[in-house]
Write a protein that holds these residues in place. Structure first.
Motif, PDB file in Angstrom:
ATOM      1  N   CYS A 117     -55.940  49.675  28.504  1.00 25.05           N
ATOM      2  CA  CYS A 117     -54.516  49.703  28.860  1.00 25.05           C
ATOM      3  C   CYS A 117     -54.081  48.393  29.516  1.00 25.05           C
ATOM      4  O   CYS A 117     -52.971  47.895  29.276  1.00 25.05           O
ATOM      5  CB  CYS A 117     -54.231  50.871  29.790  1.00 25.05           C
ATOM      6  SG  CYS A 117     -54.554  52.486  29.039  1.00 25.05           S
ATOM      7  N   ALA A 118     -54.957  47.842  30.353  1.00 23.62           N
ATOM      8  CA  ALA A 118     -54.625  46.604  31.055  1.00 23.62           C
ATOM      9  C   ALA A 118     -54.364  45.449  30.090  1.00 23.62           C
ATOM     10  O   ALA A 118     -53.577  44.539  30.400  1.00 23.62           O
ATOM     11  CB  ALA A 118     -55.745  46.246  32.023  1.00 23.62           C
ATOM     12  N   GLU A 119     -54.990  45.471  28.929  1.00 21.64           N
ATOM     13  CA  GLU A 119     -54.755  44.429  27.932  1.00 21.64           C
ATOM     14  C   GLU A 119     -53.298  44.394  27.476  1.00 21.64           C
ATOM     15  O   GLU A 119     -52.824  43.382  26.960  1.00 21.64           O
ATOM     16  CB  GLU A 119     -55.665  44.648  26.724  1.00 21.64           C
ATOM     17  CG  GLU A 119     -57.140  44.437  27.015  1.00 21.64           C
ATOM     18  CD  GLU A 119     -58.006  44.713  25.795  1.00 21.64           C
ATOM     19  OE1 GLU A 119     -57.440  44.958  24.705  1.00 21.64           O
ATOM     20  OE2 GLU A 119     -59.248  44.673  25.943  1.00 21.64           O
TER      21      GLU A 119
ATOM     22  N   GLY B 239     -50.751  45.295  29.642  1.00 27.63           N
ATOM     23  CA  GLY B 239     -49.926  45.329  30.839  1.00 27.63           C
ATOM     24  C   GLY B 239     -49.606  46.733  31.311  1.00 27.63           C
ATOM     25  O   GLY B 239     -48.613  46.943  32.020  1.00 27.63           O
ATOM     26  N   LEU B 240     -50.456  47.702  30.940  1.00 33.24           N
ATOM     27  CA  LEU B 240     -50.234  49.097  31.312  1.00 33.24           C
ATOM     28  C   LEU B 240     -51.385  49.597  32.181  1.00 33.24           C
ATOM     29  O   LEU B 240     -52.442  48.974  32.271  1.00 33.24           O
ATOM     30  CB  LEU B 240     -50.100  49.961  30.056  1.00 33.24           C
ATOM     31  CG  LEU B 240     -48.892  49.626  29.168  1.00 33.24           C
ATOM     32  CD1 LEU B 240     -48.972  50.376  27.846  1.00 33.24           C
ATOM     33  CD2 LEU B 240     -47.593  49.942  29.894  1.00 33.24           C
ATOM     34  N   TRP B 241     -51.169  50.750  32.786  1.00 32.03           N
ATOM     35  CA  TRP B 241     -52.125  51.264  33.775  1.00 32.03           C
ATOM     36  C   TRP B 241     -52.256  52.767  33.637  1.00 32.03           C
ATOM     37  O   TRP B 241     -51.261  53.486  33.478  1.00 32.03           O
ATOM     38  CB  TRP B 241     -51.621  50.910  35.175  1.00 32.03           C
ATOM     39  CG  TRP B 241     -52.478  51.339  36.323  1.00 32.03           C
ATOM     40  CD1 TRP B 241     -53.845  51.338  36.385  1.00 32.03           C
ATOM     41  CD2 TRP B 241     -52.017  51.806  37.594  1.00 32.03           C
ATOM     42  NE1 TRP B 241     -54.262  51.780  37.622  1.00 32.03           N
ATOM     43  CE2 TRP B 241     -53.169  52.062  38.378  1.00 32.03           C
ATOM     44  CE3 TRP B 241     -50.754  52.011  38.150  1.00 32.03           C
ATOM     45  CZ2 TRP B 241     -53.078  52.537  39.683  1.00 32.03           C
ATOM     46  CZ3 TRP B 241     -50.666  52.473  39.449  1.00 32.03           C
ATOM     47  CH2 TRP B 241     -51.817  52.730  40.212  1.00 32.03           C
ATOM     48  N   TYR B 242     -53.520  53.247  33.671  1.00 31.98           N
ATOM     49  CA  TYR B 242     -53.812  54.672  33.775  1.00 31.98           C
ATOM     50  C   TYR B 242     -54.275  54.922  35.211  1.00 31.98           C
ATOM     51  O   TYR B 242     -55.380  54.531  35.597  1.00 31.98           O
ATOM     52  CB  TYR B 242     -54.893  55.082  32.768  1.00 31.98           C
ATOM     53  CG  TYR B 242     -55.314  56.525  32.924  1.00 31.98           C
ATOM     54  CD1 TYR B 242     -54.392  57.547  32.729  1.00 31.98           C
ATOM     55  CD2 TYR B 242     -56.611  56.861  33.285  1.00 31.98           C
ATOM     56  CE1 TYR B 242     -54.759  58.872  32.897  1.00 31.98           C
ATOM     57  CE2 TYR B 242     -56.986  58.186  33.455  1.00 31.98           C
ATOM     58  CZ  TYR B 242     -56.056  59.180  33.264  1.00 31.98           C
ATOM     59  OH  TYR B 242     -56.423  60.492  33.442  1.00 31.98           O
TER      60      TYR B 242
ATOM     61  N   ARG C  59     -46.037  54.115  25.464  1.00 30.75           N
ATOM     62  CA  ARG C  59     -46.811  54.054  26.709  1.00 30.75           C
ATOM     63  C   ARG C  59     -47.744  55.265  26.811  1.00 30.75           C
ATOM     64  O   ARG C  59     -47.752  56.016  27.780  1.00 30.75           O
ATOM     65  CB  ARG C  59     -45.900  53.962  27.933  1.00 30.75           C
ATOM     66  CG  ARG C  59     -45.179  52.643  28.029  1.00 30.75           C
ATOM     67  CD  ARG C  59     -44.832  52.200  29.424  1.00 30.75           C
ATOM     68  NE  ARG C  59     -44.106  53.143  30.218  1.00 30.75           N
ATOM     69  CZ  ARG C  59     -43.094  52.803  31.030  1.00 30.75           C
ATOM     70  NH1 ARG C  59     -42.701  51.545  31.107  1.00 30.75           N
ATOM     71  NH2 ARG C  59     -42.494  53.719  31.752  1.00 30.75           N
TER      72      ARG C  59
ATOM     73  N   PRO D 257     -46.418  51.130  33.941  1.00 29.52           N
ATOM     74  CA  PRO D 257     -46.590  49.674  34.060  1.00 29.52           C
ATOM     75  C   PRO D 257     -47.702  49.334  35.046  1.00 29.52           C
ATOM     76  O   PRO D 257     -48.000  50.103  35.974  1.00 29.52           O
ATOM     77  CB  PRO D 257     -45.235  49.200  34.571  1.00 29.52           C
ATOM     78  CG  PRO D 257     -44.271  50.243  34.104  1.00 29.52           C
ATOM     79  CD  PRO D 257     -45.031  51.543  34.179  1.00 29.52           C
ATOM     80  N   ALA D 258     -48.318  48.185  34.849  1.00 28.23           N
ATOM     81  CA  ALA D 258     -49.425  47.754  35.703  1.00 28.23           C
ATOM     82  C   ALA D 258     -49.026  47.809  37.174  1.00 28.23           C
ATOM     83  O   ALA D 258     -47.876  47.526  37.542  1.00 28.23           O
ATOM     84  CB  ALA D 258     -49.861  46.346  35.328  1.00 28.23           C
ATOM     85  N   GLN D 259     -49.976  48.187  37.996  1.00 31.03           N
ATOM     86  CA  GLN D 259     -49.712  48.306  39.427  1.00 31.03           C
ATOM     87  C   GLN D 259     -49.314  46.962  40.012  1.00 31.03           C
ATOM     88  O   GLN D 259     -49.866  45.911  39.659  1.00 31.03           O
ATOM     89  CB  GLN D 259     -50.951  48.849  40.143  1.00 31.03           C
ATOM     90  CG  GLN D 259     -50.700  49.240  41.595  1.00 31.03           C
ATOM     91  CD  GLN D 259     -51.929  49.839  42.251  1.00 31.03           C
ATOM     92  OE1 GLN D 259     -53.059  49.615  41.811  1.00 31.03           O
ATOM     93  NE2 GLN D 259     -51.730  50.603  43.307  1.00 31.03           N
TER      94      GLN D 259
ATOM     95  N   LYS E   8     -58.877  52.300  31.384  1.00 28.61           N
ATOM     96  CA  LYS E   8     -58.127  51.378  32.231  1.00 28.61           C
ATOM     97  C   LYS E   8     -58.126  49.967  31.643  1.00 28.61           C
ATOM     98  O   LYS E   8     -57.090  49.283  31.607  1.00 28.61           O
ATOM     99  CB  LYS E   8     -58.728  51.343  33.639  1.00 28.61           C
ATOM    100  CG  LYS E   8     -58.503  52.591  34.467  1.00 28.61           C
ATOM    101  CD  LYS E   8     -59.052  52.388  35.864  1.00 28.61           C
ATOM    102  CE  LYS E   8     -58.974  53.673  36.669  1.00 28.61           C
ATOM    103  NZ  LYS E   8     -57.597  54.141  36.861  1.00 28.61           N
TER     104      LYS E   8
END
Length: 453
Positions: free
Chosen positions: A119-121, A123-126, A102, A212-214, A116
């Motif tokens: 990362c979203a690809e 399922g993650l979030w900055y 992560r 993890p994604a918001q 962003k």
């Protein structure tokens, strides 16, 4: 062969730019400081090795180096200096996402929005999200320890930096930190470079912690008769709740946005609060109910909430439009002052009094949940008297923040615009300590001279 020719010959074709028209585009950041210098050249580095080559050359010839990202800074931190080199990192834009750790491994020229999206690809979030997230670079975010609209809950850039590659003033490349959540080996040098505005070293790679994604968000918009009552609502909310966003717009900024692009905002409101909750499950509805109650208790004249993502994003976008909208009204001096959250009403009252005293317009938007305000002083650049009043107001706003136990900059950095007020906040002993660190890492003073110290 002269010194600049040596640099040109040491780097690939097209990396060093000397054409006056091209160089001119790199003199200013968004603060548009009229005192910006005329650099010898611009180096558009493509990798860390080219940054090292440039800095070694600069160290040998005692040439100032001003690092630059996207040029979206608001405090003159990347303003060019006479006879120096602007070292642009805009071409260094690689992004690699390590899903298992992560972590995003990012070059400094990558835009916040690009990180962003990458990362979203997965399922993650900055989380850090400055209002200019679509155009600002990660290197610039690290340089100023940028915050944003969701930092009231999720923190600022430094909270997500796990590692850095930094080129020091003699051209040495050091690696700090790594893909480790916990690491206290040695002094906390990593944190020293975050927020140092390119005065201690030049960042060439960043390791960013991801989450993890918001979760789904609900949005609340409350209208108030004045900024004081809106600020009281913010203080009340902060006592027991942790919304994921708590933004304020005063009447002048509301109307500037509506003039710039109609967003359906209430032009008659003395202030608007835009709040969001991303609490899980039923807790989200409960948090929204409590925020609404706090707004009503503080005197809100209208409270509206929605679970629709598109509708909520419209209000957030209106808040993000404030800077370009106000810029359309005239020349600007951009403030970034903050105070402890309970003193937010006092800070806003002080800003209003300063606007009246100096006969200038000072629209205000704020990351209100953090006590971080952005008073934006508007003046007529063609009228010396107007500019003089604006600059007096600029200094007065910083003094007011310091008097309230606050800061001259919450997230934009000191740059060149605010360095005169820094001793008033830090005091002589801490200023001397800052200078000792600067002298130790940059003994010849070539890195971003004139910024911060």
């Amino acid at each position: 062969m002269d010194a600049l020719s040596l640099l040109v010959s040491a780097l690939p074709d097209g990396v060093v730019v000397t054409d006056p028209d091209a160089v001119e585009k790199y003199r200013f950041d968004w603060s548009r400081d009229l005192l910006a210098g005329h650099p010898l050249a611009v180096v558009r580095a493509e990798d860390a090795a080219q940054v090292q080559t440039t800095v070694r050359w600069a160290a040998e010839h005692r040439v100032p180096v001003v690092p630059r990202g996207a040029g979206s800074g608001l405090s003159g931190g990347s303003t060019a200096v006479d006879g120096g080199i602007v070292l642009s990192l805009e071409r260094m834009r690689a992004i690699e996402v390590d899903v298992e750790c992560r972590v995003a491994v990012v070059e400094p020229g990558a835009l916040n929005a690009e990180v962003k999206a990458a990362c979203a690809e997965h399922g993650l979030w900055y989380p850090p999200d400055p209002s200019s997230y679509e155009i600002c670079s990660i290197g610039g975010n690290v340089a100023t320890n940028a915050g944003g609209l969701c930092c009231v809950k999720y923190g600022v850039t430094t909270d997500y930096v796990l590692g850095l590659d930094v080129v020091l003033a003699d051209g040495t490349l050091v690696t700090l930190g790594g893909k480790r959540i916990k690491d206290v080996a040695g002094l906390s040098l990593l944190k020293l470079f975050v927020g140092s505005e390119g005065t201690l070293g030049i960042v060439t790679r960043v390791l960013l912690r991801l989450v993890p994604a918001q979760a789904a968000r609900s949005t609340l918009v409350a209208s108030f008769p004045d900024v004081g009552s809106a600020a009281e609502a913010v203080v009340d909310v902060g006592r027991t709740l942790r919304p994921s966003m708590m933004e304020l717009m005063d009447n002048a900024s509301i109307n500037a946005v509506e003039d710039y692009r109609s967003m359906g905002l209430d032009r008659t409101a003395g202030a608007l609060l835009v709040a969001q909750s991303d609490a899980p499950g039923a807790a989200r509805a409960e948090e929204m109910t409590q925020i609404a109650a706090a707004c009503e208790l503080a005197g809100a004249t209208a409270v509206f909430s929605t679970d629709d993502p598109a509708e909520g994003e419209m209000f957030v976008e209106a808040r993000r439009l404030a800077f370009p909208a106000i810029e359309a009204r005239g020349a600007l001096l951009l403030e970034d002052v903050g105070a402890p959250v309970p003193r937010l009403p006092d800070l806003l009252a002080a800003i209003a009094a300063i606007a009246t005293e100096h006969e200038v317009e000072i629209p205000v938007v704020a990351h209100a949940g953090d006590g971080n305000t952005h008073p934006i002083i508007v003046f007529d650049a063609g009228d010396p008297a107007s500019e003089k009043r604006a600059r007096l107001a600029f200094e007065a706003v910083m003094r007011a923040a310091i008097d309230l136990g606050g800061t001259i900059t919450g997230e934009h950095g000191v740059g060149r615009a605010k360095k005169g007020a820094l001793p008033d906040q830090l005091g002589p002993e801490v200023m001397a300590l800052n200078q000792r660190v600067k002298d130790a890492l940059d003994p010849h003073g070539i890195l971003n001279p004139g910024a911060v110290l």
